[in-house]
Scaffold this active site. Structure first.
Site, PDB file in Angstrom:
ATOM      1  N   SER A  23       0.826  -1.212   0.000  1.00 15.97           N
ATOM      2  CA  SER A  23       0.000   0.000   0.000  1.00 15.97           C
ATOM      3  C   SER A  23       0.854   1.254   0.000  1.00 15.97           C
ATOM      4  CB  SER A  23      -0.921   0.001   1.224  1.00 15.97           C
ATOM      5  OG  SER A  23      -0.158  -0.139   2.412  1.00 15.97           O
ATOM      6  N   ASN A 110      -1.854  -2.077  13.833  1.00 14.40           N
ATOM      7  CA  ASN A 110      -3.308  -1.911  13.804  1.00 14.40           C
ATOM      8  C   ASN A 110      -3.771  -0.640  14.511  1.00 14.40           C
ATOM      9  OD1 ASN A 110      -3.167  -4.333  12.529  1.00 14.40           O
ATOM     10  ND2 ASN A 110      -4.004  -5.564  14.201  1.00 14.40           N
ATOM     11  N   THR A 155     -40.774  24.564 -10.147  1.00 22.52           N
ATOM     12  CA  THR A 155     -41.027  23.231  -9.597  1.00 22.52           C
ATOM     13  C   THR A 155     -41.232  22.351 -10.825  1.00 22.52           C
ATOM     14  OG1 THR A 155     -43.420  23.532  -9.478  1.00 22.52           O
ATOM     15  CG2 THR A 155     -42.167  24.137  -7.509  1.00 22.52           C
ATOM     16  N   HIS A 156     -40.749  21.135 -10.771  1.00 26.13           N
ATOM     17  CA  HIS A 156     -40.792  20.227 -11.935  1.00 26.13           C
ATOM     18  C   HIS A 156     -40.079  20.855 -13.138  1.00 26.13           C
ATOM     19  CE1 HIS A 156     -44.067  18.189  -9.661  1.00 26.13           C
ATOM     20  NE2 HIS A 156     -44.454  19.434  -9.413  1.00 26.13           N
ATOM     21  N   SER A 277     -15.361  23.737 -28.315  1.00 22.55           N
ATOM     22  CA  SER A 277     -15.501  22.461 -29.005  1.00 22.55           C
ATOM     23  C   SER A 277     -14.457  22.387 -30.098  1.00 22.55           C
ATOM     24  CB  SER A 277     -16.907  22.359 -29.604  1.00 22.55           C
ATOM     25  OG  SER A 277     -16.900  21.456 -30.696  1.00 22.55           O
ATOM     26  N   LYS A 283     -19.167  27.008 -29.902  1.00 22.42           N
ATOM     27  CA  LYS A 283     -19.509  26.434 -28.600  1.00 22.42           C
ATOM     28  C   LYS A 283     -18.668  26.968 -27.449  1.00 22.42           C
ATOM     29  CE  LYS A 283     -21.875  23.386 -27.636  1.00 22.42           C
ATOM     30  NZ  LYS A 283     -21.684  21.941 -27.810  1.00 22.42           N
ATOM     31  N   ASN A 285     -18.543  25.450 -23.657  1.00 20.03           N
ATOM     32  CA  ASN A 285     -19.125  24.383 -22.841  1.00 20.03           C
ATOM     33  C   ASN A 285     -18.855  24.582 -21.351  1.00 20.03           C
ATOM     34  OD1 ASN A 285     -20.064  23.059 -25.166  1.00 20.03           O
ATOM     35  ND2 ASN A 285     -18.067  22.079 -25.458  1.00 20.03           N
ATOM     36  N   GLU A 290     -19.935  20.680 -15.189  1.00 20.59           N
ATOM     37  CA  GLU A 290     -20.163  19.302 -15.651  1.00 20.59           C
ATOM     38  C   GLU A 290     -19.242  18.322 -14.927  1.00 20.59           C
ATOM     39  OE1 GLU A 290     -21.632  19.190 -20.178  1.00 20.59           O
ATOM     40  OE2 GLU A 290     -19.700  20.144 -19.913  1.00 20.59           O
ATOM     41  N   TYR A 317      -9.166  -6.284  13.704  1.00 25.44           N
ATOM     42  CA  TYR A 317      -8.572  -5.825  12.449  1.00 25.44           C
ATOM     43  C   TYR A 317      -8.631  -6.906  11.375  1.00 25.44           C
ATOM     44  CZ  TYR A 317      -5.298  -4.146   8.950  1.00 25.44           C
ATOM     45  OH  TYR A 317      -4.746  -3.751   7.756  1.00 25.44           O
ATOM     46  N   GLN A 322      -7.331  -2.098   4.727  1.00 24.80           N
ATOM     47  CA  GLN A 322      -6.335  -1.314   3.995  1.00 24.80           C
ATOM     48  C   GLN A 322      -6.995  -0.615   2.800  1.00 24.80           C
ATOM     49  OE1 GLN A 322      -2.234  -2.798   3.560  1.00 24.80           O
ATOM     50  NE2 GLN A 322      -2.626  -2.869   1.365  1.00 24.80           N
TER      51      GLN A 322
HETATM   52  N1  ARG Z   1      -1.270  -1.210   5.739  1.00 20.84           N
HETATM   53  C1  ARG Z   1      -2.139  -1.709   6.736  1.00 20.84           C
HETATM   54  C2  ARG Z   1      -3.531  -1.072   6.631  1.00 20.84           C
HETATM   55  O1  ARG Z   1      -3.632  -0.087   6.027  1.00 20.84           O
HETATM   56  C3  ARG Z   1      -1.570  -1.394   8.082  1.00 20.84           C
HETATM   57  C4  ARG Z   1      -2.016  -2.337   9.145  1.00 20.84           C
HETATM   58  C5  ARG Z   1      -1.450  -3.683   8.872  1.00 20.84           C
HETATM   59  N2  ARG Z   1      -1.726  -4.603   9.914  1.00 20.84           N
HETATM   60  C6  ARG Z   1      -1.605  -5.902   9.756  1.00 20.84           C
HETATM   61  N3  ARG Z   1      -1.902  -6.645  10.761  1.00 20.84           N
HETATM   62  N4  ARG Z   1      -1.237  -6.419   8.608  1.00 20.84           N
HETATM   63  O2  ARG Z   1      -4.485  -1.580   7.143  1.00 20.84           O
END
Ligand code: ARG
Length: 457
Positions: A23, A110, A155-156, A277, A283, A285, A290, A317, A322
């Protein structure tokens, strides 16, 4: 390379699994909060005699260096180190040696990640709240300019009764004001400290959670360790509040898109917030509204994703969690971006009051005022409604507006109608008749704007 958790493992992680589970490419965004939390945790460990003072000093110096390296973009990110927590800890060990391993005493990733996320999110909520306030102040300014700009109220999407643009804009002010309140209220629930819950059950070390909470600016400590590491309701309620902001902006966008169409011609967006455009030279836009309208779908989608992510998770957990990060990061970026573009767009908007006024007169928009006039003569409203409707039919059949009927024509429908009726049928009279609190009369909107300004300061 052995993992920080590698003790019981004999086989290496599958190469694809390694990148699949990493991550770091998004949670690196939490590095400041991660290091801030670690520093306070470390100082607490020393205060409580759990680690030695000189060990804590080494760790704190090292953390400052790691933070500087990340800020300079000098720390390479590696999938095998999974996330920001492991990157910080492993770099710390490279810099200061095995004493780095003492930092993780009485802590788990955690409670660490939950703490980081809360620290980060409370700041973002403040930034969103400020951005909402800025947009509100632009709205109030614009509303003040247009207290007497008459437009059709719908309205509508059918012309209903005349209102003022000032009144219409102040409707969005009120929506945004509730949005701002929501962010203030949910911030209190974000601002509770999970740290000290450790993996799930708490920790046997004599830690001082209250001190850590105070140092990190938390209002209190999470009261149940299982809950603290495993709920993300604070993320979800932020997502819900953000989805509401986006819903409000999306409705406003829809109106600006309609109003800027040549078929309405009420407003023109500045060139800075529109595009042309590539094929049709004429145009212009309305891309900014949007895109805001489109992006509201993303935020609502993330809200659904987060709710679905959490609904089947047993305590405590689970790694599923994640997945909360990319969603909430994108939500925050999207909402902040949309608020910013909206504010800029409104500052530069051009309004065409004459077009709005002309449109306000189309569609017999004072027919209710005619009925209200008849009620003042003592006629029951239901009957008055019927009489006014018959006069509208005369207009439809002869291609005229109510104002264009002669008194004789009106009296032919109901003899009780007197010449004073003419003064009732103008759009200005209609607007200014609505002096009720919350109504569209010029003076009432001026008062509403005053009270709005007071709420903003
Ligand atoms: N990257 C993990 C998350 O965002 C951190 C916690 C990881 N904990 C574990 N027991 N693997 O949740």
């Amino acid at each position: 390379m052995t993992k920080l958790w590698g003790g019981r493992f004999t086989q290496a992680t599958d190469a694809f699994m390694e990148s699949f589970s990493a991550s770091i490419h998004y949670d690196a965004r939490l590095f400041r909060q991660d290091i801030q939390g670690s520093m306070v945790h470390c100082r607490m460990l020393a205060r409580q005699g759990i680690i030695a003072g000189d060990e804590a000093d080494l760790i704190l110096d090292g953390l400052v260096r790691v933070r500087a390296e990340i800020e300079q973009g000098e720390l390479p990110f590696r999938d095998d180190l999974e996330d920001i927590h492991m990157h910080v800890e492993s770099r710390l060990a490279e810099l200061i040696g095995p004493v780095a391993g003492k930092l993780h005493t009485a802590r788990s990733r955690n409670d660490q990640v939950a703490t980081d996320l809360r620290l980060w999110l409370r700041e973002e909520c403040d930034a969103i709240r400020d951005a909402v306030r800025t947009l509100q102040s632009v709205l109030v300014d614009l509303a003040e300019v247009h207290v007497e700009t008459i437009m059709p109220g719908f309205t509508h999407l059918q012309n209903a009764q005349p209102v003022t643009l000032g009144h219409h804009l102040m409707a969005y002010f009120e929506m945004l004001d509730r949005d701002r309140q929501r962010f203030s209220e949910l911030r209190k629930r974000i601002n509770q400290l999970p740290l000290g819950s450790a993996a799930l059950a708490g920790t046997p070390y004599p830690i001082d959670r209250e001190w850590v909470a105070k140092e990190l600016g938390f209002e209190g400590v999470c009261r149940n360790s299982l809950d603290a590491v495993s709920d993300r309701d604070f993320v979800i309620e932020t997502a819900a509040a953000a989805a509401l902001v986006m819903t409000h902006l999306s409705r406003f966008s829809e109106e600006l898109i309609l109003w800027s169409s040549p078929n309405f011609g009420f407003i023109e967006l500045s060139d800075a917030f529109a595009t042309g455009s590539s094929i049709m030279p004429q145009k212009k836009n309305p891309d900014a509204p949007e895109l805001v309208r489109g992006k509201s779908g993303r935020v609502t989608g993330h809200l659904m994703g987060l709710l679905t992510l959490m609904k089947g998770l047993p305590l405590a957990y689970n790694r599923d969690m994640q997945e909360d990060k990319e969603a909430i990061f994108d939500i925050v970026d999207t909402v902040r971006g949309c608020l910013k573009v909206f504010t800029g767009m409104l500052v530069e908007i051009r309004v065409y009051p004459e077009v709005m006024l002309a449109a306000a007169k189309v569609g017999y928009t004072t027919a209710t005022d005619l009925a209200d006039y008849l009620v003042r003569l003592g006629i029951p409203f239901r009957q008055a409604h019927e009489i006014s409707g018959r006069l509208v039919r005369v207009c439809v059949n002869t291609g005229r507006s109510l104002e264009q009927l002669t008194l004789a024509e009106m009296q032919a429908v109901d003899g009780r109608i007197g010449s004073e009726v003419m003064a009732v049928l103008t759009v200005t009279a209609s607007v200014n008749a609505r002096k009720v609190v919350g109504g569209t009369a010029f003076t009432t909107v001026r008062t509403a704007i005053e009270s709005a300004r007071a709420r903003l300061s």
